[in-house]
Every structure is written in C-alpha cells, then in structure tokens.
Design a protein around this motif. Structure first.
Motif, mmCIF file in Angstrom:
data_model
loop_
_atom_site.group_PDB
_atom_site.id
_atom_site.type_symbol
_atom_site.label_atom_id
_atom_site.label_comp_id
_atom_site.label_asym_id
_atom_site.label_seq_id
_atom_site.Cartn_x
_atom_site.Cartn_y
_atom_site.Cartn_z
ATOM 1 N N VAL A 1 86.829 38.440 83.011
ATOM 2 C CA VAL A 1 85.927 37.304 83.148
ATOM 3 C C VAL A 1 85.048 37.217 81.939
ATOM 4 O O VAL A 1 85.113 36.202 80.940
ATOM 5 C CB VAL A 1 85.181 37.135 84.463
ATOM 6 C CG1 VAL A 1 84.216 35.849 84.294
ATOM 7 C CG2 VAL A 1 86.067 37.043 85.640
ATOM 8 N N ILE A 2 84.361 38.198 81.763
ATOM 9 C CA ILE A 2 83.171 38.427 80.597
ATOM 10 C C ILE A 2 84.150 38.227 79.320
ATOM 11 O O ILE A 2 83.750 37.536 78.504
ATOM 12 C CB ILE A 2 82.119 39.046 80.612
ATOM 13 C CG1 ILE A 2 81.314 38.692 82.007
ATOM 14 C CG2 ILE A 2 81.242 39.390 79.511
ATOM 15 C CD1 ILE A 2 80.414 39.914 82.483
ATOM 16 N N PRO A 3 84.971 39.239 79.074
ATOM 17 C CA PRO A 3 85.630 39.574 77.886
ATOM 18 C C PRO A 3 86.269 38.144 77.450
ATOM 19 O O PRO A 3 86.427 37.740 76.471
ATOM 20 C CB PRO A 3 86.640 40.692 77.976
ATOM 21 C CG PRO A 3 86.034 41.304 78.985
ATOM 22 C CD PRO A 3 85.374 40.390 80.014
ATOM 23 N N PHE A 4 87.039 37.439 78.260
ATOM 24 C CA PHE A 4 87.863 36.350 78.047
ATOM 25 C C PHE A 4 86.736 34.973 77.789
ATOM 26 O O PHE A 4 87.085 34.281 76.701
ATOM 27 C CB PHE A 4 88.690 35.578 79.495
ATOM 28 C CG PHE A 4 89.205 34.207 79.048
ATOM 29 C CD1 PHE A 4 90.332 34.160 78.422
ATOM 30 C CD2 PHE A 4 88.476 33.152 79.393
ATOM 31 C CE1 PHE A 4 90.956 32.938 78.036
ATOM 32 C CE2 PHE A 4 89.079 31.829 79.404
ATOM 33 C CZ PHE A 4 90.167 31.781 78.570
ATOM 34 N N THR A 5 85.775 34.937 78.438
ATOM 35 C CA THR A 5 84.792 33.996 78.084
ATOM 36 C C THR A 5 84.264 34.204 76.595
ATOM 37 O O THR A 5 84.389 33.267 75.903
ATOM 38 C CB THR A 5 83.397 33.883 78.786
ATOM 39 O OG1 THR A 5 84.077 33.637 80.480
ATOM 40 C CG2 THR A 5 82.551 32.898 78.606
ATOM 41 N N LEU A 6 84.092 35.216 76.337
ATOM 42 C CA LEU A 6 83.456 35.614 74.971
ATOM 43 C C LEU A 6 84.279 35.452 73.844
ATOM 44 O O LEU A 6 84.052 34.731 72.850
ATOM 45 C CB LEU A 6 82.836 37.175 74.820
ATOM 46 C CG LEU A 6 81.737 37.343 75.757
ATOM 47 C CD1 LEU A 6 81.200 38.852 75.480
ATOM 48 C CD2 LEU A 6 80.215 36.605 75.188
ATOM 49 N N TRP A 7 85.673 35.659 74.225
ATOM 50 C CA TRP A 7 86.786 35.570 73.201
ATOM 51 C C TRP A 7 87.046 33.882 73.092
ATOM 52 O O TRP A 7 87.041 33.571 71.869
ATOM 53 C CB TRP A 7 88.125 36.289 73.694
ATOM 54 C CG TRP A 7 89.266 35.778 73.052
ATOM 55 C CD1 TRP A 7 89.646 36.386 71.744
ATOM 56 C CD2 TRP A 7 90.338 35.041 73.518
ATOM 57 N NE1 TRP A 7 90.885 35.875 71.478
ATOM 58 C CE2 TRP A 7 91.198 34.948 72.526
ATOM 59 C CE3 TRP A 7 90.593 34.014 74.604
ATOM 60 C CZ2 TRP A 7 92.409 34.161 72.332
ATOM 61 C CZ3 TRP A 7 91.707 33.263 74.638
ATOM 62 C CH2 TRP A 7 92.545 33.293 73.523
ATOM 63 N N ALA A 8 87.056 33.292 74.123
ATOM 64 C CA ALA A 8 87.353 31.811 73.974
ATOM 65 C C ALA A 8 86.284 31.070 73.233
ATOM 66 O O ALA A 8 86.485 30.345 72.381
ATOM 67 C CB ALA A 8 87.596 31.229 75.486
#
Length: 183
Positions: A133-140
């Motif tokens: 969740v957090i890595p995807f959000t930061l990446w996106a």
C-alpha cells in the motif's frame, strides 16, 4: 499510451500507475479478508482486557466484522476503488477522484501500521500496508509528479482523503450488512 507505468513527457501515465491502484488494493484487501476472522476471534478478547476504556460498541463491531460481512464489505468497496482507478486511467492520472482515492489508500496503510503499533502486534492489513500500500502510493505519486499531473497538496487534502476512505469503508460495511440481512 504506455502501459508500463512510466510517466511520459506529454503528461500521460501508464496503466500500472492508474489501474495499479485497483491491483494494489486487491492484494491488500485479500490479506484482510484472509486474516480478519481468526484475528478477531483470537485478539479482540485480549484487546478488550488491555483497553477497557474503548467503547464496547467498537469491540462488538470488530467481532462481527469477521467472516461473511467483512468479505461482502470488501466486495462492495471494490466498486468505488475500481471507479477511481478507471477514472484515473481515462484522465491519464489527472482525475481528482483518482488522486484523492490514491492518497486515501496510502493514508489508510499508515493507519494500519499505527493500529499494529497500538496493539503491539499484527493486525489484518498491516503486512501489505508496509509491503504494498504505502510503497505503491509513494511510487504512483512520484510518477504523477514527474508527469506533471499531480495536483498540489494542500494541508486539508490529507484530511479529505482520509475522510473519503473512512466514509467509503463505513458505507461498504453498511451495504454489506443490509445485503446479508436480506439473505
């Protein structure tokens, strides 16, 4: 449009950034659906003893959230998440709805980690919050920023995104409860 998730110079973003929100959400909620029934059976009684100041209604809600109702609520929640991801894809990442849901998703992951810290252990969703969740959000968000389509973040945006997520969760549980009662 590129489907590989890369931000392009023309402001377009790939499907991995927009539709990836739905995929990341599905992975996260699969963990919650798998873990919630056993976790609530095993942990809620101990947490009630440790935190007697927490209202009884919250504990009852957690106990009833396991199993069918929780799975039904997740199915209901798929609708607004899919709609936001599709709108993000349609607008090449510019959609205010998509960006609000993306932010709410990331903040929701942070809430899971805070819950795990508060109970001093695992909570359903905490593993995928840290790993997905957090890595995807930061990446996106980084990809949207590089594409020049990320809306400026104002102080109230985090509150709005979290409130949107909380309302969607509460609404999905309410719909799930009603649907299951009719059966």
């Amino acid at each position: 449009m590129s489907g590989d998730g890369k931000a392009r110079r023309d402001g377009a973003v790939g499907a991995a950034i927009t539709l990836g929100l739905l995929a990341a959400w599905a992975v996260h909620d699969a963990e919650e659906v798998a873990a919630m029934p056993k976790w609530s059976r095993d942990r809620v009684p101990r947490l009630r003893e440790r935190y007697p100041q927490v209202p009884d209604a919250l504990w009852r809600s957690l106990e009833s959230a396991g199993g069918r109702e929780f799975a039904a609520a997740v199915a209901v929640m798929a609708v607004p998440v899919a709609a936001a991801a599709a709108d993000g894809h349609r607008t090449r990442g510019r959609s205010a709805l998509y960006q609000t849901v993306l932010d709410g998703f990331g903040l929701h992951g942070a809430v899971h980690l805070a819950q795990a810290a508060a109970v001093r252990g695992y909570t359903p969703g905490s593993v995928t919050s840290a790993a997905v969740v957090i890595p995807f959000t930061l990446w996106a968000r980084g990809r949207l920023r590089r594409a020049g389509v990320l809306r400026p973040t104002r102080p109230g945006d985090a509150v709005q995104a979290l409130a949107f997520a909380a309302a969607a969760v509460a609404g999905s549980h309410m719909v799930a409860r009603r649907v299951l009662r009719r059966r």
